[in-house]
Write an enzyme that holds these catalytic residues in place. Sequence first.
Site, PDB file in Angstrom:
ATOM      1  N   THR A   7      34.390  35.022  30.016  1.00 44.55           N
ATOM      2  CA  THR A   7      34.737  35.101  31.438  1.00 44.55           C
ATOM      3  C   THR A   7      34.368  33.803  32.135  1.00 44.55           C
ATOM      4  O   THR A   7      33.439  33.110  31.711  1.00 44.55           O
ATOM      5  CB  THR A   7      34.028  36.294  32.130  1.00 44.55           C
ATOM      6  N   ASN A   9      34.142  34.239  35.535  1.00 38.99           N
ATOM      7  CA  ASN A   9      33.684  34.845  36.784  1.00 38.99           C
ATOM      8  C   ASN A   9      32.160  34.710  36.878  1.00 38.99           C
ATOM      9  O   ASN A   9      31.422  35.303  36.114  1.00 38.99           O
ATOM     10  CB  ASN A   9      34.112  36.326  36.784  1.00 38.99           C
ATOM     11  N   LYS A  12      30.071  37.858  37.234  1.00 37.11           N
ATOM     12  CA  LYS A  12      29.949  38.609  35.983  1.00 37.11           C
ATOM     13  C   LYS A  12      28.965  37.912  35.053  1.00 37.11           C
ATOM     14  O   LYS A  12      28.141  38.571  34.426  1.00 37.11           O
ATOM     15  CB  LYS A  12      31.308  38.702  35.273  1.00 37.11           C
ATOM     16  N   ASP A  69      36.232  44.333  30.800  1.00 35.94           N
ATOM     17  CA  ASP A  69      37.331  44.558  31.732  1.00 35.94           C
ATOM     18  C   ASP A  69      36.970  45.775  32.574  1.00 35.94           C
ATOM     19  O   ASP A  69      36.451  46.766  32.057  1.00 35.94           O
ATOM     20  CB  ASP A  69      38.665  44.754  31.005  1.00 35.94           C
ATOM     21  N   ASP A 155      32.809  45.401  45.717  1.00 31.11           N
ATOM     22  CA  ASP A 155      31.426  45.794  46.037  1.00 31.11           C
ATOM     23  C   ASP A 155      31.228  46.208  47.504  1.00 31.11           C
ATOM     24  O   ASP A 155      30.513  47.186  47.760  1.00 31.11           O
ATOM     25  CB  ASP A 155      30.442  44.659  45.690  1.00 31.11           C
ATOM     26  N   HIS A 180      28.475  50.638  36.726  1.00 31.67           N
ATOM     27  CA  HIS A 180      29.405  50.752  35.593  1.00 31.67           C
ATOM     28  C   HIS A 180      29.148  49.663  34.555  1.00 31.67           C
ATOM     29  O   HIS A 180      28.966  49.920  33.382  1.00 31.67           O
ATOM     30  CB  HIS A 180      30.842  50.670  36.141  1.00 31.67           C
TER      31      HIS A 180
HETATM   32  P1  IMP Z   1      38.304  42.225  35.895  1.00 38.03           P
HETATM   33  O1  IMP Z   1      37.393  42.992  35.011  1.00 38.03           O
HETATM   34  O2  IMP Z   1      37.763  40.834  36.125  1.00 38.03           O
HETATM   35  O3  IMP Z   1      39.723  42.252  35.447  1.00 38.03           O
HETATM   36  O4  IMP Z   1      38.200  42.905  37.310  1.00 38.03           O
HETATM   37  C1  IMP Z   1      39.229  43.655  37.900  1.00 38.03           C
HETATM   38  C2  IMP Z   1      39.008  43.724  39.395  1.00 38.03           C
HETATM   39  O5  IMP Z   1      37.866  44.526  39.666  1.00 38.03           O
HETATM   40  C3  IMP Z   1      38.775  42.395  40.093  1.00 38.03           C
HETATM   41  O6  IMP Z   1      39.386  42.435  41.358  1.00 38.03           O
HETATM   42  C4  IMP Z   1      37.292  42.320  40.237  1.00 38.03           C
HETATM   43  O7  IMP Z   1      36.920  41.587  41.347  1.00 38.03           O
HETATM   44  C5  IMP Z   1      36.935  43.796  40.412  1.00 38.03           C
HETATM   45  N1  IMP Z   1      35.608  44.032  39.870  1.00 38.03           N
HETATM   46  C6  IMP Z   1      35.204  43.879  38.581  1.00 38.03           C
HETATM   47  N2  IMP Z   1      33.902  44.198  38.466  1.00 38.03           N
HETATM   48  C7  IMP Z   1      33.485  44.555  39.701  1.00 38.03           C
HETATM   49  C8  IMP Z   1      32.231  44.953  40.215  1.00 38.03           C
HETATM   50  O8  IMP Z   1      31.202  45.046  39.524  1.00 38.03           O
HETATM   51  N3  IMP Z   1      32.198  45.237  41.539  1.00 38.03           N
HETATM   52  C9  IMP Z   1      33.286  45.151  42.337  1.00 38.03           C
HETATM   53  N4  IMP Z   1      34.463  44.747  41.913  1.00 38.03           N
HETATM   54  C10 IMP Z   1      34.571  44.453  40.599  1.00 38.03           C
END
Ligand code: IMP
Length: 199
Positions: A7, A9, A12, A69, A155, A180
Amino acid sequence: MEIVLATRNRNKVKEISEKLKIPELSILNLDNFKNFPEVIEDRRTLEGNAVKKASEISSRTKHITLADDTGLEVDILNGAPGVYSARFAGEGCTYQDNNIKLLKLLSNAPKSKRGALFRTVVAIKVPGKKAITVEGRCRGRIDVKLSGTKGFGYDPVFIPSGYKKSYAGMSLSFKNKISHRGKALDKAKKLLLKLMKEK
Ligand code: IMP
């Protein structure tokens, strides 16, 4: 042992690194490997995307790779946005765009109808072996407004069951205990400890 987090991010990376503080485990992320193209998240399930990310990055880096994911499944929207959570408000949208869209869609829903589930699938890929996946879940509800300044993504609108604050009102370490992703990472940590013993 070294692992790569699949990642870019930063939030993350912070959450995962905090959870996986294991002596003799070094955690690399994609910033340690320049010029990697983005992995396209085009699978229909969180599991499919997590395995795809972990497998592609592992085959490029030749390292054990961990990918996550995540999706937010809102009851009244029949589980949407789910696997499409990142681009809920359209291609290239911001976190704020997604949150505003969600609040608007739920503007007439009473508190009892605002239930939601955050789900993370973590995939671990050891080169030459089949990817293993684990899952973490957190039930909660979508608030009627944004609150809190920490975290990322959804969040500010997600209030976990049993709490009054949104994820964005919680410290990273507290969110990591109940979230989660935190729960999925607790399971992933056990797998990594096992792998380290086998090495
Ligand atoms: P991905 O896992 O990066 O594909 O995340 C999918 C979407 O969920 C994105 O818009 C992320 O910003 C959101 N997201 C993933 N993890 C979190 C979290 O822990 N809190 C809030 N939003 C999340």
